[in-house]
Design an enzyme around this catalytic site. Structure first.
Site, mmCIF file in Angstrom:
data_model
loop_
_atom_site.group_PDB
_atom_site.id
_atom_site.type_symbol
_atom_site.label_atom_id
_atom_site.label_comp_id
_atom_site.label_asym_id
_atom_site.label_seq_id
_atom_site.Cartn_x
_atom_site.Cartn_y
_atom_site.Cartn_z
ATOM 1 N N GLU A 146 0.949 -1.194 0.033
ATOM 2 C CA GLU A 146 0.091 0.048 -0.108
ATOM 3 C C GLU A 146 0.848 1.255 -0.027
ATOM 4 O O GLU A 146 0.605 2.321 0.634
ATOM 5 C CB GLU A 146 -0.965 0.086 1.118
ATOM 6 C CG GLU A 146 -1.976 -0.733 1.110
ATOM 7 C CD GLU A 146 -2.877 -0.780 -0.118
ATOM 8 O OE1 GLU A 146 -2.891 0.384 -0.819
ATOM 9 O OE2 GLU A 146 -3.578 -1.720 -0.700
HETATM 10 C C1 LIG Z 1 3.033 -9.941 0.424
HETATM 11 C C2 LIG Z 1 2.918 -8.704 -0.559
HETATM 12 C C3 LIG Z 1 1.580 -8.724 -0.897
HETATM 13 C C4 LIG Z 1 1.114 -7.658 -1.846
HETATM 14 N N1 LIG Z 1 -0.404 -7.371 -2.190
HETATM 15 C C5 LIG Z 1 -0.373 -6.637 -3.595
HETATM 16 C C6 LIG Z 1 -1.694 -6.562 -3.948
HETATM 17 O O1 LIG Z 1 -2.513 -7.268 -3.390
HETATM 18 N N2 LIG Z 1 -1.851 -5.919 -5.210
HETATM 19 C C7 LIG Z 1 -1.008 -5.053 -5.485
HETATM 20 O O2 LIG Z 1 -1.171 -4.537 -6.585
HETATM 21 N N3 LIG Z 1 0.345 -5.172 -4.845
HETATM 22 C C8 LIG Z 1 0.763 -5.724 -4.169
HETATM 23 N N4 LIG Z 1 2.037 -5.831 -3.344
HETATM 24 C C9 LIG Z 1 2.993 -4.892 -3.858
HETATM 25 C C10 LIG Z 1 3.285 -3.919 -3.051
HETATM 26 O O3 LIG Z 1 2.448 -2.963 -3.141
HETATM 27 C C11 LIG Z 1 4.646 -3.335 -3.830
HETATM 28 O O4 LIG Z 1 5.777 -4.222 -3.373
HETATM 29 C C12 LIG Z 1 4.950 -1.945 -3.067
HETATM 30 O O5 LIG Z 1 3.964 -1.023 -3.560
HETATM 31 C C13 LIG Z 1 6.588 -1.391 -3.549
HETATM 32 O O6 LIG Z 1 6.569 -1.682 -4.906
HETATM 33 P P1 LIG Z 1 8.164 -2.520 -5.366
HETATM 34 O O7 LIG Z 1 8.317 -3.780 -4.670
HETATM 35 O O8 LIG Z 1 8.156 -2.442 -7.003
HETATM 36 O O9 LIG Z 1 9.203 -1.707 -4.576
HETATM 37 P P2 LIG Z 1 9.820 -0.505 -5.588
HETATM 38 O O10 LIG Z 1 8.754 0.623 -6.287
HETATM 39 O O11 LIG Z 1 10.769 -0.781 -6.603
HETATM 40 O O12 LIG Z 1 10.517 0.359 -4.366
HETATM 41 C C14 LIG Z 1 11.585 0.047 -3.659
HETATM 42 C C15 LIG Z 1 11.812 0.818 -2.603
HETATM 43 O O13 LIG Z 1 12.450 2.029 -3.122
HETATM 44 C C16 LIG Z 1 11.866 3.046 -2.407
HETATM 45 N N5 LIG Z 1 11.292 4.139 -3.062
HETATM 46 C C17 LIG Z 1 10.721 3.757 -4.511
HETATM 47 N N6 LIG Z 1 10.219 4.844 -4.976
HETATM 48 C C18 LIG Z 1 10.630 5.859 -4.050
HETATM 49 C C19 LIG Z 1 10.216 7.253 -4.190
HETATM 50 N N7 LIG Z 1 9.469 7.930 -5.239
HETATM 51 N N8 LIG Z 1 10.671 7.886 -3.103
HETATM 52 C C20 LIG Z 1 11.207 7.338 -2.182
HETATM 53 N N9 LIG Z 1 11.548 6.189 -1.975
HETATM 54 C C21 LIG Z 1 11.152 5.480 -2.995
HETATM 55 C C22 LIG Z 1 10.807 2.518 -1.214
HETATM 56 O O14 LIG Z 1 11.692 2.388 -0.002
HETATM 57 C C23 LIG Z 1 10.577 1.052 -1.678
HETATM 58 O O15 LIG Z 1 10.285 0.278 -0.711
HETATM 59 C C24 LIG Z 1 2.292 -7.011 -2.601
HETATM 60 C C25 LIG Z 1 3.397 -6.896 -2.073
HETATM 61 C C26 LIG Z 1 4.032 -7.974 -1.468
HETATM 62 C C27 LIG Z 1 5.394 -8.382 -0.846
#
Ligand SMILES: Cc1cc2nc3c(=O)[nH]c(=O)nc-3n(C[C@H](O)[C@H](O)[C@H](O)COP(=O)(O)OP(=O)(O)OC[C@H]3O[C@@H](n4cnc5c(N)ncnc54)[C@H](O)[C@@H]3O)c2cc1C
Length: 596
Positions: free
Chosen positions: A441
């Site tokens: 989220e």
């Molecule tokens: C168990 C689990 C359940 C999930 N359930 C759902 C679901 O039901 N539906 C769904 O759609 N998604 C779901 N997700 C996905 C989840 O919402 C994303 O993993 C999350 O939004 C982060 O995206 P990412 O993993 O691509 O990390 P990235 O976007 O690659 O980001 C990596 C890190 O970089 C940092 N970061 C990135 N961008 C910025 C910025 N602009 N400014 C500052 N810091 C930044 C943050 O610290 C972040 O943690 C789930 C994930 C998991 C692991």
């Protein structure tokens, strides 16, 4: 084996005595939401969560979900039957619209029941939780026909829902989303692409799964301006609205992960799956964001819930486990050692968790009450204020409460010593399950940026100015209460320091946006601490009044002692956060990327 007992006394204190949720019965919409019904619902929910969901928590952790070669997924033993009880008990529909079969009770009731479910079994609670989010999205953006088709079955719980945003190359930055939607001649769309990490994406608990999927219609603008939202059911519906032909959206695999093993986290493959547009083309994110704001409050509540269950088990262990002697002399003279609760450091961890849980609970329930009132209040100014506060507090509740819950669940695990590291005791699961709440989220760092970059400045900073004025009025009214002097001084001091942090960011964040970025998490914590100080001051006033009125229930003096701990031992973190904000970005950004 850990246990969970819903903290009913505290929940009722916050709802009935501090926030006076009974005020909602003045509005026609909530005329039936009286205290007797609330108490009955809380008690029914408490029984279900402690007797049914909590015992399944470790089962879900050990067994996890299993995907079969045909793409179907089996949930852990007992989950399906427990979910059936949710459906039969009408628990899904508690706060949903009666027009579609809901009970129409206040959202603040729903959040209390949700806290219990998440504390007892977070992985399980996500199945109904995600359905709630999907219901919200269809309510906000769906056509009348879509509402009639999907809402009754989702509100009854017969069908569940999911949110499909994330793709392998795009999580935070949804502008890069690639899933494609091609119009069919009958007004539906063919959806093709891959979504990852989809919670509850496939399972065996419901007759149909309604996926809400973000996709880009062919030819749509690049970036976030070209994203649309679609309903994609697992089973297409026949003419009578019953699940019929299998749609081409399937679970390609499920993730092995750190926690919430009982919830299936799926790779979802869309292979020209039939989907139906919600709302207007290219305006999908607007609907999704309303729903995500609601979901963010729920995630903050998940953190709080894990902190509560971890606390209950740690407190009980600390009274039972004997090691060493109290520094001031033996307390358990007949035994070889004292219970570890005599040690100040064990107390510190318990007090910090207790003070956080009780303050956090008040903050989450307050925000839910504001949301209820926003929907019914006659005064436009009040509705505006409620909307402002919710905008400001949503990233704080999501980010601060889950950051803190990570710390408190680890502290509670620490109280178990080496046994906390051993799976059999269950404390490890609370830590592992909590971890995801800081990530999904919107990662907590991104929540902090939303707070500093968008929410703070919205409408010329009106939300924070209104909240500050409200706190000033509260201090004026209660400032001369000598018995609560530490509460009032703490709140005033927190508010002043928050103002200093705000001013610094306003003066230095525009010229160099990295200054705002580098200080944003500290600022979010300052806002969290100040909000909890306000909650504790309110709770202090209520508890002190009960004492002054002659109550002899221990609950009230204990409340004052816990609040005092928050003011004296937790609020001083404000100084550290402010000092860090004021360094600006330079020490954060000084090292060249190549040096890492
Ligand atoms: C168990 C689990 C359940 C999930 N359930 C759902 C679901 O039901 N539906 C769904 O759609 N998604 C779901 N997700 C996905 C989840 O919402 C994303 O993993 C999350 O939004 C982060 O995206 P990412 O993993 O691509 O990390 P990235 O976007 O690659 O980001 C990596 C890190 O970089 C940092 N970061 C990135 N961008 C910025 C910025 N602009 N400014 C500052 N810091 C930044 C943050 O610290 C972040 O943690 C789930 C994930 C998991 C692991």
């Amino acid at each position: 084996m850990p246990t969970y007992n819903a903290p009913l006394r505290d929940m009722k204190f916050v709802m009935e005595e501090v926030l006076n949720v009974g005020q909602l019965t003045e509005y026609e919409k909530f005329a039936e939401a009286d205290t007797e019904t609330l108490d009955a619902i809380l008690e029914q929910s408490a029984k279900f969560t402690s007797e049914v969901l909590a015992p399944l928590n470790a089962v879900g952790d050990h067994e996890g979900c299993v995907r079969h070669p045909d793409g179907s997924v089996t949930t852990p033993t007992g989950f399906k039957e427990a979910y059936q009880q949710v459906v039969e008990g009408g628990m899904m529909g508690l706060a949903q619209d009666p027009e579609y079969g809901g009970m129409g009770m206040p959202g603040v009731w729903h959040i209390a029941a949700g806290e219990m479910q998440s504390a007892a079994n977070m992985a399980f609670a996500m199945y109904p939780g995600l359905t709630n989010g999907a219901i919200k999205a269809i309510e906000i953006g769906g056509s009348d026909a879509q509402k009639q088709t999907y809402l009754p079955k989702m509100i009854s719980g017969e069908w569940t829902g999911t949110m499909n945003l994330t793709e392998p190359h795009c999580g935070t930055d949804l502008g890069m989303l690639k899933t494609k939607a091609v119009p069919n001649s009958d007004g539906s769309y063919k959806i093709t692409g891959q979504k990852i990490f989809i919670s509850a994406g496939e399972h065996d608990m419901s007759d149909n799964i309604i996926h809400l999927c973000l996709a880009r219609i062919e030819g749509a603008p690049a970036g976030v301006k070209g994203i649309s939202l679609f309903i994609v059911p697992k089973f297409k519906l026949d003419a009578d609205g019953n699940p019929a032909e299998r749609n081409t959206v399937t679970c390609g695999s499920i993730e092995e992960k750190m926690g919430i093993h009982g919830n299936s986290t799926c790779v979802m493959n869309y292979d020209e799956a039939e989907g139906y547009l919600i709302g207007e083309e290219n305006k999908g994110l607007r609907v999704m964001f309303v729903m995500m704001n609601r979901a963010r409050l729920d995630v903050g509540m998940q953190g709080l819930a894990q902190s509560e269950v971890a606390y209950q088990n740690a407190a009980s262990y600390a009274k039972d486990r004997t090691q060493g002697r109290a520094l001031t002399g033996p307390k358990n003279e007949d035994g070889p050692a004292d219970p570890i609760i005599v040690h100040p450091d064990v107390r510190r961890m318990l007090m910090e968790t207790k003070a956080f849980n009780e303050g956090g609970r008040a903050l989450v329930y307050w925000s839910a009450l504001l949301e209820d009132l926003e929907g019914v209040h006659a005064d436009e100014k009040f509705r505006e204020k409620a909307d402002d506060y919710l905008g400001l507090l949503t990233p704080v509740i999501k980010g601060y409460l889950t950051d803190m819950a990570m710390k408190t669940t680890i502290d509670c695990q620490q109280i178990f010593g080496g046994h906390g590291f051993i799976e059999e005791w269950g404390m490890s699961q609370f830590v592992r399950d909590t971890r995801i709440a800081l990530i999904y989220e919107g990662a907590n760092g991104v929540q902090a940026l939303d707070l500093v970059g968008r929410k703070l400045a919205r409408n010329g900073g009106r939300a924070l100015m209104t909240l500050n004025a409200e706190i000033d009025a509260f201090l004026k009214e209660n400032g001369d209460n000598e018995k609560l002097a530490e509460f009032m001084t703490g709140l005033k001091d927190a508010k002043d320091k928050l103002t200093q942090g705000t001013m610094w960011l306003m003066q230095n964040g525009m010229s160099n946006p990295n200054n705002a970025g580098a200080g944003s998490v500290d600022y979010m914590h300052m806002m969290g601490l100040t909000s909890l100080a306000y909650m504790w001051a309110m709770m202090g006033v209520t508890a002190q009044k009960a004492i002054d009125d002659g109550s002899n229930e221990d609950f009230y003096p204990n409340k004052i002692i816990t609040g005092r701990y928050f003011m004296l031992r937790m609020l001083p973190m404000m100084d550290a956060h402010l000092a860090k904000i004021k360094t600006g970005a330079e020490p954060v950004m000084a090292l060249e990327a190549a040096a890492f």
